[in-house]
Design a protein around this motif. Structure first.
Motif, PDB file in Angstrom:
ATOM      1  N   VAL A 325       0.671  -1.329  -0.210  1.00  0.00           N
ATOM      2  CA  VAL A 325       0.040  -0.108   0.033  1.00  0.00           C
ATOM      3  C   VAL A 325       0.983   1.057  -0.002  1.00  0.00           C
ATOM      4  O   VAL A 325       0.663   2.133  -0.912  1.00  0.00           O
ATOM      5  CB  VAL A 325      -0.919  -0.087   1.185  1.00  0.00           C
ATOM      6  N   PHE A 326       1.701   1.349   0.940  1.00  0.00           N
ATOM      7  CA  PHE A 326       2.479   2.569   1.097  1.00  0.00           C
ATOM      8  C   PHE A 326       3.542   2.883  -0.172  1.00  0.00           C
ATOM      9  O   PHE A 326       3.569   3.876  -0.509  1.00  0.00           O
ATOM     10  CB  PHE A 326       3.216   2.689   2.362  1.00  0.00           C
ATOM     11  N   LEU A 327       4.246   1.963  -0.079  1.00  0.00           N
ATOM     12  CA  LEU A 327       5.444   2.140  -1.264  1.00  0.00           C
ATOM     13  C   LEU A 327       5.108   2.315  -2.568  1.00  0.00           C
ATOM     14  O   LEU A 327       5.498   3.114  -3.207  1.00  0.00           O
ATOM     15  CB  LEU A 327       6.296   0.663  -1.167  1.00  0.00           C
ATOM     16  N   PRO A 328       3.813   1.650  -3.029  1.00  0.00           N
ATOM     17  CA  PRO A 328       3.339   1.781  -4.462  1.00  0.00           C
ATOM     18  C   PRO A 328       2.868   3.218  -4.581  1.00  0.00           C
ATOM     19  O   PRO A 328       2.794   3.593  -5.692  1.00  0.00           O
ATOM     20  CB  PRO A 328       2.362   0.755  -4.534  1.00  0.00           C
ATOM     21  N   LEU A 329       2.267   3.923  -3.311  1.00  0.00           N
ATOM     22  CA  LEU A 329       1.987   5.244  -3.608  1.00  0.00           C
ATOM     23  C   LEU A 329       2.830   6.082  -3.638  1.00  0.00           C
ATOM     24  O   LEU A 329       2.790   7.481  -3.714  1.00  0.00           O
ATOM     25  CB  LEU A 329       0.884   5.666  -2.393  1.00  0.00           C
ATOM     26  N   TYR A 366      -8.882  13.160  -9.185  1.00  0.00           N
ATOM     27  CA  TYR A 366      -8.167  12.137 -10.130  1.00  0.00           C
ATOM     28  C   TYR A 366      -7.066  11.392  -9.326  1.00  0.00           C
ATOM     29  O   TYR A 366      -6.998  10.146  -9.673  1.00  0.00           O
ATOM     30  CB  TYR A 366      -7.367  13.035 -11.215  1.00  0.00           C
ATOM     31  N   ARG A 367      -6.409  11.928  -8.501  1.00  0.00           N
ATOM     32  CA  ARG A 367      -5.455  11.418  -7.620  1.00  0.00           C
ATOM     33  C   ARG A 367      -6.056  10.304  -6.647  1.00  0.00           C
ATOM     34  O   ARG A 367      -5.286   9.195  -6.493  1.00  0.00           O
ATOM     35  CB  ARG A 367      -4.446  12.494  -6.946  1.00  0.00           C
ATOM     36  N   LEU A 368      -7.025  10.867  -6.218  1.00  0.00           N
ATOM     37  CA  LEU A 368      -7.836   9.624  -5.165  1.00  0.00           C
ATOM     38  C   LEU A 368      -8.216   8.650  -5.874  1.00  0.00           C
ATOM     39  O   LEU A 368      -8.093   7.117  -5.621  1.00  0.00           O
ATOM     40  CB  LEU A 368      -9.011  10.330  -4.496  1.00  0.00           C
ATOM     41  N   ARG A 369      -8.686   8.769  -7.220  1.00  0.00           N
ATOM     42  CA  ARG A 369      -8.954   7.495  -8.128  1.00  0.00           C
ATOM     43  C   ARG A 369      -7.732   6.646  -8.443  1.00  0.00           C
ATOM     44  O   ARG A 369      -7.794   5.473  -8.565  1.00  0.00           O
ATOM     45  CB  ARG A 369      -9.550   7.944  -9.573  1.00  0.00           C
ATOM     46  N   GLN A 370      -6.807   7.402  -8.494  1.00  0.00           N
ATOM     47  CA  GLN A 370      -5.235   6.551  -8.848  1.00  0.00           C
ATOM     48  C   GLN A 370      -4.947   5.613  -7.528  1.00  0.00           C
ATOM     49  O   GLN A 370      -4.297   4.820  -7.630  1.00  0.00           O
ATOM     50  CB  GLN A 370      -4.281   7.507  -8.901  1.00  0.00           C
ATOM     51  N   VAL A 371      -5.011   6.441  -6.492  1.00  0.00           N
ATOM     52  CA  VAL A 371      -4.927   5.618  -5.085  1.00  0.00           C
ATOM     53  C   VAL A 371      -5.688   4.390  -5.224  1.00  0.00           C
ATOM     54  O   VAL A 371      -5.276   3.237  -4.780  1.00  0.00           O
ATOM     55  CB  VAL A 371      -5.393   6.503  -3.921  1.00  0.00           C
ATOM     56  N   ALA A 372      -6.972   4.415  -5.313  1.00  0.00           N
ATOM     57  CA  ALA A 372      -7.952   3.354  -5.634  1.00  0.00           C
ATOM     58  C   ALA A 372      -7.485   2.118  -6.497  1.00  0.00           C
ATOM     59  O   ALA A 372      -7.507   1.107  -6.305  1.00  0.00           O
ATOM     60  CB  ALA A 372      -9.325   3.624  -5.855  1.00  0.00           C
ATOM     61  N   GLU A 373      -6.817   2.777  -7.663  1.00  0.00           N
ATOM     62  CA  GLU A 373      -6.459   1.880  -8.778  1.00  0.00           C
ATOM     63  C   GLU A 373      -5.023   1.057  -8.183  1.00  0.00           C
ATOM     64  O   GLU A 373      -4.880   0.068  -8.584  1.00  0.00           O
ATOM     65  CB  GLU A 373      -5.920   2.610 -10.024  1.00  0.00           C
ATOM     66  N   PRO A 379     -10.275   5.649  -1.043  1.00  0.00           N
ATOM     67  CA  PRO A 379     -10.352   6.575   0.175  1.00  0.00           C
ATOM     68  C   PRO A 379     -11.578   7.019   0.832  1.00  0.00           C
ATOM     69  O   PRO A 379     -11.766   7.594   1.936  1.00  0.00           O
ATOM     70  CB  PRO A 379      -9.373   7.644  -0.257  1.00  0.00           C
ATOM     71  N   THR A 380     -12.641   7.155  -0.458  1.00  0.00           N
ATOM     72  CA  THR A 380     -13.727   7.705   0.318  1.00  0.00           C
ATOM     73  C   THR A 380     -14.858   6.624   1.022  1.00  0.00           C
ATOM     74  O   THR A 380     -15.866   6.993   1.203  1.00  0.00           O
ATOM     75  CB  THR A 380     -14.836   8.153  -1.169  1.00  0.00           C
ATOM     76  N   MET A 381     -14.367   5.555   0.988  1.00  0.00           N
ATOM     77  CA  MET A 381     -14.773   4.505   2.033  1.00  0.00           C
ATOM     78  C   MET A 381     -14.330   4.268   3.238  1.00  0.00           C
ATOM     79  O   MET A 381     -12.953   4.177   3.259  1.00  0.00           O
ATOM     80  CB  MET A 381     -15.080   2.988   1.160  1.00  0.00           C
ATOM     81  N   ALA A 382     -15.269   4.385   4.056  1.00  0.00           N
ATOM     82  CA  ALA A 382     -14.738   4.407   5.685  1.00  0.00           C
ATOM     83  C   ALA A 382     -13.669   3.368   6.083  1.00  0.00           C
ATOM     84  O   ALA A 382     -12.558   3.567   6.532  1.00  0.00           O
ATOM     85  CB  ALA A 382     -15.968   4.428   6.574  1.00  0.00           C
ATOM     86  N   THR A 387      -7.639   1.859   6.609  1.00  0.00           N
ATOM     87  CA  THR A 387      -6.595   0.899   6.353  1.00  0.00           C
ATOM     88  C   THR A 387      -5.588   1.889   5.570  1.00  0.00           C
ATOM     89  O   THR A 387      -4.279   1.805   5.973  1.00  0.00           O
ATOM     90  CB  THR A 387      -7.057  -0.174   5.172  1.00  0.00           C
ATOM     91  N   LEU A 388      -6.113   2.975   4.811  1.00  0.00           N
ATOM     92  CA  LEU A 388      -5.021   3.679   4.230  1.00  0.00           C
ATOM     93  C   LEU A 388      -4.099   4.572   5.431  1.00  0.00           C
ATOM     94  O   LEU A 388      -2.951   4.752   5.101  1.00  0.00           O
ATOM     95  CB  LEU A 388      -5.656   4.569   3.204  1.00  0.00           C
TER      96      LEU A 388
END
Length: 407
Positions: A325-329, A366-373, A379-382, A387-388
């Motif tokens: 999670v962290f390193l890919p971001l 756009y960046r938040l969608r990239q995070v999900a991908e 991120p918009t789900m509690a 976890t993020l």
């Protein structure tokens, strides 16, 4: 006391037994010929097994004669009881025989023996004595049938107890991460046929049901779903190892109703039984940490409890959150980590995040969608946001990426 005129006198039984004894050799020979002709499976047995089966049939004929003779010496003419018959007919063979031929085949052998005896009655005894011997044969056949069922029942109980111990050893080896060359062969002895796709399901053991009933229900449900299953109770937990599964959650759903109240978790699918300890370790960690998410679905994947597992001290979960999670971001530009941290700081407000980063709100979206991908976490789900956040904290603590003062 008056006697039933239909009951034979003891001296008549003894006389008829002697007559049949003289014909026992011919009857045994006829029985062997009938087995070769009417039972195709008999020819497929090894020489040793054919000898055992032949011995049983011959003993059945000879012991009918002895049974008839013994009936002459008992007050009611009943002859030996079922246990004595089982010992006389099967002798030392039941343990070997029960593993060679089926109960159905054994019943066929008994029927053949009785048919052979009946076919020789008219040629062996006088016509006026034939009805008496026919009645005796029917009574003897019934007694031997019950004795046979008892032999196989005892063999099944013994095999069941051994299988239960062997199954517990296999599951324990999986939980202890102690796979060896014998693990798969032991599982195969229990009917395990899967070569890949193994997942471990864990939850509370059910109340008011015996382990054997639960295990049989689990295996039946798994077979219906096209999977294998091994079961064991470890303390207050029921552990199910599923084989031949592609989707861990779907496999767990097929057996979830056999668990007791509380969370039921399933580890990831591994490549085979030798690596099933990876799934077991994740499932065990998730089950221990599941109290942190009381609203979790049932069953729930161990992957969905990464945050709780990390907070409970699971080093594997912590490493997974950092590495997956962290390193890919934390790419070269690190804009995703920066945007995610600012978005959390702004309480999930896109406009406030855009102002803090001096970018357009659409850029934030756009960046938040990239995070999900990139992570599979939205991120918009509690739950995913929680976890993020844990992943960001652990990533910063790991020192495996440069630390931005703004974070």
């Amino acid at each position: 006391m008056d006697t039933d005129p239909r009951e034979p006198a003891t001296h008549e039984l003894a006389r008829l037994a002697s007559a049949l004894a003289r014909a026992s050799g011919a009857m045994s020979t006829a029985a062997t010929a009938r087995m070769d002709r009417d039972m195709p499976w008999f020819a497929d047995l090894s020489a040793s097994d054919r000898s055992w089966v032949g011995l049983i049939v011959h003993a059945g004929i000879q012991n009918f004669v002895d049974w008839l003779r013994s009936s002459a010496s008992t007050p009611d003419g009943s002859g030996p009881d079922g246990h004595a018959l089982a010992t006389a007919v099967f002798g030392a063979a039941p343990r070997e025989l029960a593993g060679v031929i089926t109960l159905r085949q054994t019943v066929d052998l008994i029927r053949l023996s009785i048919d052979v005896v009946e076919s020789h009655i008219d040629d062996t005894v006088a016509a006026e004595d034939a009805p008496l011997v026919h009645r005796a044969v029917l009574r003897y056949g019934r007694e031997v049938a019950f004795a046979t069922a008892e032999v196989y029942a005892r063999a099944a109980e013994s095999r069941g107890a051994w299988d239960a111990r062997l199954e517990a050893l296999v599951v324990d080896a999986v939980l202890r991460a102690e796979p060896d060359d014998s693990l798969l062969s032991r599982a195969n002895a229990l009917g395990w046929n899967s070569l890949g796709g193994v997942a471990v399901v864990m939850g509370a053991s059910p109340d008011r049901r015996t382990d054997s009933d639960v295990f049989e229900g689990v295996r039946r449900a798994a077979r219906t779903a096209g999977a294998d299953a091994l079961c064991a109770v470890q303390g207050d937990r029921l552990v199910v190892v599923l084989g031949g599964v592609e989707d861990a959650l779907a496999g767990a759903r097929s057996v979830v109703h056999f668990f007791g109240d509380g969370p039921v978790v399933v580890g990831p699918v591994t490549s085979g039984l030798g690596s099933a300890h990876v799934s077991a370790r994740a499932a065990l960690s998730a089950h221990r940490a599941s109290a942190g998410w009381p609203e979790a679905p049932r069953p729930v994947r161990s992957l969905d409890l990464l945050a709780e597992r990390a907070l409970a001290g699971d080093g594997h979960a912590r490493r997974h959150l950092v590495e997956a999670v962290f390193l890919p971001l934390s790419g070269p530009r690190r804009s995703l980590v920066e945007t995610l941290a600012a978005w959390f700081e702004a309480g999930g407000s896109t406009e406030a995040t855009a102002r803090a980063l001096f970018v357009h709100p659409n850029t934030v979206r756009y960046r938040l969608r990239q995070v999900a991908e990139v992570t599979g976490l939205t991120p918009t789900m509690a739950r995913d946001a929680f976890t993020l956040q844990i992943a960001l904290v652990l990533g910063r603590q790991s020192g495996r990426a440069p630390t931005d003062p703004a974070l």
